[in-house]
Design a protein around this motif. Structure first.
Motif, PDB file in Angstrom:
ATOM      1  N   TRP A   4     -65.005 -31.444  42.061  1.00 26.61           N
ATOM      2  CA  TRP A   4     -64.191 -30.852  41.010  1.00 26.61           C
ATOM      3  C   TRP A   4     -62.996 -30.184  41.690  1.00 26.61           C
ATOM      4  CZ3 TRP A   4     -65.370 -30.855  35.746  1.00 26.61           C
ATOM      5  CH2 TRP A   4     -66.644 -31.319  35.408  1.00 26.61           C
ATOM      6  N   PHE A   5     -61.823 -30.353  41.090  1.00 34.25           N
ATOM      7  CA  PHE A   5     -60.602 -29.789  41.650  1.00 34.25           C
ATOM      8  C   PHE A   5     -59.916 -28.930  40.606  1.00 34.25           C
ATOM      9  CE2 PHE A   5     -61.507 -33.645  43.934  1.00 34.25           C
ATOM     10  CZ  PHE A   5     -61.303 -33.290  45.253  1.00 34.25           C
ATOM     11  N   LEU A   6     -59.806 -27.644  40.901  1.00 33.43           N
ATOM     12  CA  LEU A   6     -59.056 -26.716  40.071  1.00 33.43           C
ATOM     13  C   LEU A   6     -57.613 -26.777  40.553  1.00 33.43           C
ATOM     14  CD1 LEU A   6     -59.274 -24.433  37.925  1.00 33.43           C
ATOM     15  CD2 LEU A   6     -59.611 -22.853  39.843  1.00 33.43           C
ATOM     16  N   TYR A   7     -56.659 -26.934  39.630  1.00 34.51           N
ATOM     17  CA  TYR A   7     -55.259 -27.049  40.036  1.00 34.51           C
ATOM     18  C   TYR A   7     -54.356 -26.318  39.049  1.00 34.51           C
ATOM     19  CZ  TYR A   7     -54.961 -30.716  36.475  1.00 34.51           C
ATOM     20  OH  TYR A   7     -54.994 -31.416  35.286  1.00 34.51           O
ATOM     21  N   THR A   8     -53.177 -25.953  39.545  1.00 34.29           N
ATOM     22  CA  THR A   8     -52.204 -25.282  38.669  1.00 34.29           C
ATOM     23  C   THR A   8     -51.513 -26.336  37.809  1.00 34.29           C
ATOM     24  OG1 THR A   8     -50.421 -25.404  40.300  1.00 34.29           O
ATOM     25  CG2 THR A   8     -51.802 -23.429  40.355  1.00 34.29           C
ATOM     26  N   THR A   9     -51.372 -26.039  36.533  1.00 30.78           N
ATOM     27  CA  THR A   9     -50.758 -27.012  35.626  1.00 30.78           C
ATOM     28  C   THR A   9     -49.247 -27.136  35.856  1.00 30.78           C
ATOM     29  OG1 THR A   9     -50.602 -25.300  33.934  1.00 30.78           O
ATOM     30  CG2 THR A   9     -52.506 -26.788  33.822  1.00 30.78           C
ATOM     31  N   ALA A  10     -48.612 -26.108  36.379  1.00 35.85           N
ATOM     32  CA  ALA A  10     -47.168 -26.144  36.595  1.00 35.85           C
ATOM     33  C   ALA A  10     -46.774 -27.072  37.742  1.00 35.85           C
ATOM     34  CB  ALA A  10     -46.637 -24.732  36.868  1.00 35.85           C
ATOM     35  N   THR A  11     -47.571 -27.066  38.819  1.00 36.24           N
ATOM     36  CA  THR A  11     -47.186 -27.835  40.010  1.00 36.24           C
ATOM     37  C   THR A  11     -48.174 -28.941  40.372  1.00 36.24           C
ATOM     38  OG1 THR A  11     -48.365 -26.377  41.534  1.00 36.24           O
ATOM     39  CG2 THR A  11     -46.060 -25.805  41.018  1.00 36.24           C
ATOM     40  N   GLY A  12     -49.393 -28.849  39.851  1.00 34.52           N
ATOM     41  CA  GLY A  12     -50.432 -29.799  40.228  1.00 34.52           C
ATOM     42  C   GLY A  12     -51.105 -29.447  41.545  1.00 34.52           C
ATOM     43  N   GLU A  13     -50.655 -28.347  42.166  1.00 33.78           N
ATOM     44  CA  GLU A  13     -51.210 -27.928  43.444  1.00 33.78           C
ATOM     45  C   GLU A  13     -52.671 -27.516  43.275  1.00 33.78           C
ATOM     46  OE1 GLU A  13     -50.282 -24.240  46.405  1.00 33.78           O
ATOM     47  OE2 GLU A  13     -48.558 -25.316  45.591  1.00 33.78           O
ATOM     48  N   ILE A  14     -53.509 -27.963  44.198  1.00 32.14           N
ATOM     49  CA  ILE A  14     -54.927 -27.607  44.146  1.00 32.14           C
ATOM     50  C   ILE A  14     -55.053 -26.111  44.405  1.00 32.14           C
ATOM     51  CG2 ILE A  14     -57.189 -27.947  45.211  1.00 32.14           C
ATOM     52  CD1 ILE A  14     -56.375 -30.893  45.593  1.00 32.14           C
ATOM     53  N   TYR A  15     -55.820 -25.475  43.533  1.00 33.54           N
ATOM     54  CA  TYR A  15     -55.942 -24.021  43.517  1.00 33.54           C
ATOM     55  C   TYR A  15     -57.306 -23.638  44.068  1.00 33.54           C
ATOM     56  CZ  TYR A  15     -55.890 -19.316  41.407  1.00 33.54           C
ATOM     57  OH  TYR A  15     -55.921 -17.957  41.188  1.00 33.54           O
ATOM     58  N   GLU A  16     -57.325 -22.860  45.133  1.00 31.73           N
ATOM     59  CA  GLU A  16     -58.556 -22.438  45.799  1.00 31.73           C
ATOM     60  C   GLU A  16     -59.328 -23.645  46.327  1.00 31.73           C
ATOM     61  OE1 GLU A  16     -60.686 -19.758  43.231  1.00 31.73           O
ATOM     62  OE2 GLU A  16     -59.145 -18.216  43.412  1.00 31.73           O
ATOM     63  N   ALA A  17     -60.559 -23.425  46.770  1.00 39.15           N
ATOM     64  CA  ALA A  17     -61.356 -24.481  47.382  1.00 39.15           C
ATOM     65  C   ALA A  17     -61.938 -25.397  46.314  1.00 39.15           C
ATOM     66  CB  ALA A  17     -62.480 -23.873  48.210  1.00 39.15           C
ATOM     67  N   PRO A  18     -61.890 -26.718  46.537  1.00 30.68           N
ATOM     68  CA  PRO A  18     -62.546 -27.643  45.605  1.00 30.68           C
ATOM     69  C   PRO A  18     -64.062 -27.420  45.603  1.00 30.68           C
ATOM     70  CG  PRO A  18     -61.046 -28.802  47.079  1.00 30.68           C
ATOM     71  CD  PRO A  18     -61.186 -27.407  47.607  1.00 30.68           C
ATOM     72  N   TYR A  19     -64.718 -27.950  44.603  1.00 30.79           N
ATOM     73  CA  TYR A  19     -66.157 -27.777  44.445  1.00 30.79           C
ATOM     74  C   TYR A  19     -66.837 -29.123  44.639  1.00 30.79           C
ATOM     75  CZ  TYR A  19     -70.632 -27.243  42.019  1.00 30.79           C
ATOM     76  OH  TYR A  19     -71.968 -27.239  41.702  1.00 30.79           O
ATOM     77  N   LEU A  20     -67.971 -29.113  45.331  1.00 28.34           N
ATOM     78  CA  LEU A  20     -68.839 -30.277  45.445  1.00 28.34           C
ATOM     79  C   LEU A  20     -70.226 -29.822  45.060  1.00 28.34           C
ATOM     80  CD1 LEU A  20     -69.555 -33.185  46.285  1.00 28.34           C
ATOM     81  CD2 LEU A  20     -69.835 -32.333  48.630  1.00 28.34           C
ATOM     82  N   GLY A  21     -70.780 -30.434  44.035  1.00 25.65           N
ATOM     83  CA  GLY A  21     -72.109 -30.038  43.600  1.00 25.65           C
ATOM     84  C   GLY A  21     -72.557 -30.822  42.386  1.00 25.65           C
ATOM     85  N   ASN A  22     -73.578 -30.282  41.728  1.00 22.27           N
ATOM     86  CA  ASN A  22     -74.193 -30.984  40.599  1.00 22.27           C
ATOM     87  C   ASN A  22     -73.687 -30.523  39.245  1.00 22.27           C
ATOM     88  OD1 ASN A  22     -75.905 -32.613  42.201  1.00 22.27           O
ATOM     89  ND2 ASN A  22     -77.255 -30.867  42.526  1.00 22.27           N
TER      90      ASN A  22
END
Length: 191
Positions: A4-22
């Motif tokens: 899962w990738f949290l990102y800023t809607t303005a730039t598309g830049e990935i925000y904080e660490a991505p998540y790997l899990g269930n």
């Protein structure tokens, strides 16, 4: 497992660490952000983005590599030079071997010891080697009293040669890293 990738809607830049899990849903999304996922962990682009989130952005619902080859090369060069720095320090800290005393002994060559070897060489060059000799310790911590100025000089020369050998090796490798034009070339340079 999914990314899962949290990102800023303005730039598309990935925000904080991505998540790997269930997790099957991401609900606590900060204002100004969106989430991309779940993406199966077998996806090679998602795996690379998870490992290097600063190299990616989310555009039109897709992970897009934003880093240039030049940036990747610069990162690889910086990392390889840091690795070479560590290897040089480890080599120095492992000490040098000299038979100047008539027996093959490993002597320390850490920062503190280098000062002592330089001091001893200065004393010899100044012609002020004490008649009572000087005490030096081997890498294991055994103390030796060197009373023969020629033995002390040979020991210092062995220390200098050790330094020059590895300093030259280090600088040669750094030049190779700096001259490399691809990440694969950088990665191929070893100690």
């Amino acid at each position: 497992m999914n990314y899962w990738f949290l990102y800023t809607t303005a730039t598309g830049e990935i925000y904080e660490a991505p998540y790997l899990g269930n997790a099957t849903e991401w609900t606590n999304i900060p204002e100004g952000c969106a989430v991309l996922g779940p993406i199966d962990q077998s996806d090679p682009t998602a795996t690379d983005a998870w490992q290097h989130p600063n190299h990616y952005a989310v555009q039109n619902g897709q992970l897009v590599k934003t880093v240039t080859d030049a940036q990747l090369l610069a990162e690889a060069q910086q990392a390889r030079i840091a690795f070479l720095d560590q290897q040089l320090t480890a080599t120095y800290n492992a000490g040098f071997t000299s038979s100047a005393t008539g027996t093959s002994i490993t002597w320390p060559f850490d920062d503190k010891s280098q000062i002592k070897w330089n001091w001893l060489l200065s004393v010899i060059a100044a012609g002020t080697f004490p008649a009572s000799g000087v005490q030096v310790k081997d890498l294991a911590g055994n103390t030796y009293t060197i009373t023969d100025v020629n033995v002390a000089k040979a020991l210092c020369i062995d220390a200098q040669n050790f330094y020059l050998q590895w300093d030259s090796h280090y600088h040669s490798l750094v030049q190779q890293v700096q001259a490399a034009t691809t990440v694969d070339q950088v990665d191929a340079i070893t100690w």
